[in-house]
Design a protein around this motif. Structure first.
Motif, PDB file in Angstrom:
ATOM      1  N   GLN A 177       0.636  -1.304   0.012  1.00 28.33           N
ATOM      2  CA  GLN A 177      -0.052   0.067  -0.032  1.00 28.33           C
ATOM      3  C   GLN A 177       0.880   1.523  -0.034  1.00 28.33           C
ATOM      4  N   ASP A 178       1.920   1.149   0.359  1.00 27.12           N
ATOM      5  CA  ASP A 178       2.909   2.270   0.455  1.00 27.12           C
ATOM      6  C   ASP A 178       4.278   1.847  -0.019  1.00 27.12           C
ATOM      7  N   GLN A 184      -0.794  -4.519   3.195  1.00 28.87           N
ATOM      8  CA  GLN A 184      -0.907  -5.173   1.874  1.00 28.87           C
ATOM      9  C   GLN A 184      -2.382  -4.366   1.191  1.00 28.87           C
ATOM     10  N   ASN A 185      -2.058  -3.858   0.092  1.00 30.50           N
ATOM     11  CA  ASN A 185      -3.555  -3.655  -0.407  1.00 30.50           C
ATOM     12  C   ASN A 185      -4.343  -4.744  -1.289  1.00 30.50           C
ATOM     13  N   ASN A 186      -5.093  -5.231  -0.692  1.00 37.05           N
ATOM     14  CA  ASN A 186      -5.975  -6.244  -1.090  1.00 37.05           C
ATOM     15  C   ASN A 186      -6.541  -6.136  -2.557  1.00 37.05           C
ATOM     16  N   ASP A 187      -7.058  -4.890  -2.663  1.00 39.58           N
ATOM     17  CA  ASP A 187      -7.401  -4.846  -4.183  1.00 39.58           C
ATOM     18  C   ASP A 187      -6.323  -4.774  -5.220  1.00 39.58           C
ATOM     19  N   ASN A 188      -5.186  -4.074  -4.763  1.00 37.10           N
ATOM     20  CA  ASN A 188      -4.073  -4.449  -5.681  1.00 37.10           C
ATOM     21  C   ASN A 188      -3.523  -5.918  -5.812  1.00 37.10           C
TER      22      ASN A 188
END
Length: 212
Positions: A177-178, A184-188
């Motif tokens: 996410q950064d 962790q970015n679930n969409d990504n």
């Protein structure tokens, strides 16, 4: 009666054979998801630039595996896509380029701290024209005195062949996410990585040394 019996017998044999083939494919698929080579296959090994490459030929696929220190390359390519497929023909180059890209992305100068990255595990490789997409996992040393929230990090890397046909890193991305990759970015994650790769990442996340 005899003719009908023969038909029943033929159908039963066909059903048993189909179930047997399905079981073989299922077992090998489960092994692949756990970073293992096929069980029902004929294997041979070769050596290139100091790396030992294991090639296994199964029912409908060719599997390739390389263990290089703390790094791992695993790929299964169907027979109809084997000829000229860079994932099997250039496995050593792909692993080397992926290692370089991952270590650069995880360097302290980029993320601001040492996250203990020690190797990279390639879960899948997809060749398309002059590009190769690599789905990998960065392996990070677990430290009992520190808490690394992403002790294994999914990595998305695109390699592209230049005018001379030599592969080079074109693009890298991950599911963080950064830039500090603390979340962790679930969409990504869902966008970048196929379901089977996410499953393999979870296996590695639960036991980073399971493939050894």
């Amino acid at each position: 009666m005899t003719g009908r019996y023969r038909w029943y017998r033929a159908i039963c044999i066909a059903v048993v054979m189909s179930l047997g083939l399905a079981a073989i494919v299922l077992v090998d698929a489960v092994r692949y998801l756990h970073w293992r080579m096929p069980l029902f296959a004929v294997s041979r090994t070769t050596t290139q630039t100091g790396m030992t490459i294991r090639h296994s030929t199964g029912l409908w696929y060719k599997a390739t595996r390389i263990e290089d220190g703390k790094s791992l390359f695993v790929d299964i390519t169907p027979f109809w896509d084997v000829d000229g497929n860079r994932c099997s023909d250039s496995a050593v180059d792909i692993l080397s380029l992926t290692q370089t890209a991952v270590f650069q992305r995880h360097s302290e100068s980029v993320i601001g701290y040492d996250d203990g990255t020690t190797g990279v595990a390639i879960a899948d490789c997809v060749a398309n024209a002059d590009e190769v997409t690599v789905y990998a996992v960065a392996l990070e040393t677990r430290n009992s005195s520190l808490s690394f929230p992403d002790s294994t990090s999914p990595e998305y890397i695109v390699l592209k062949a230049d005018d001379e046909g030599k592969l080079k890193v074109r693009h890298t991305d991950d599911a963080s996410q950064d830039i500090g990759r603390n979340f962790q970015n679930n969409d990504n994650l869902v966008t970048l990585f196929p379901q089977h790769v996410r499953m393999m990442w979870n296996v590695m996340l639960n036991n980073p040394t399971s493939w050894r």
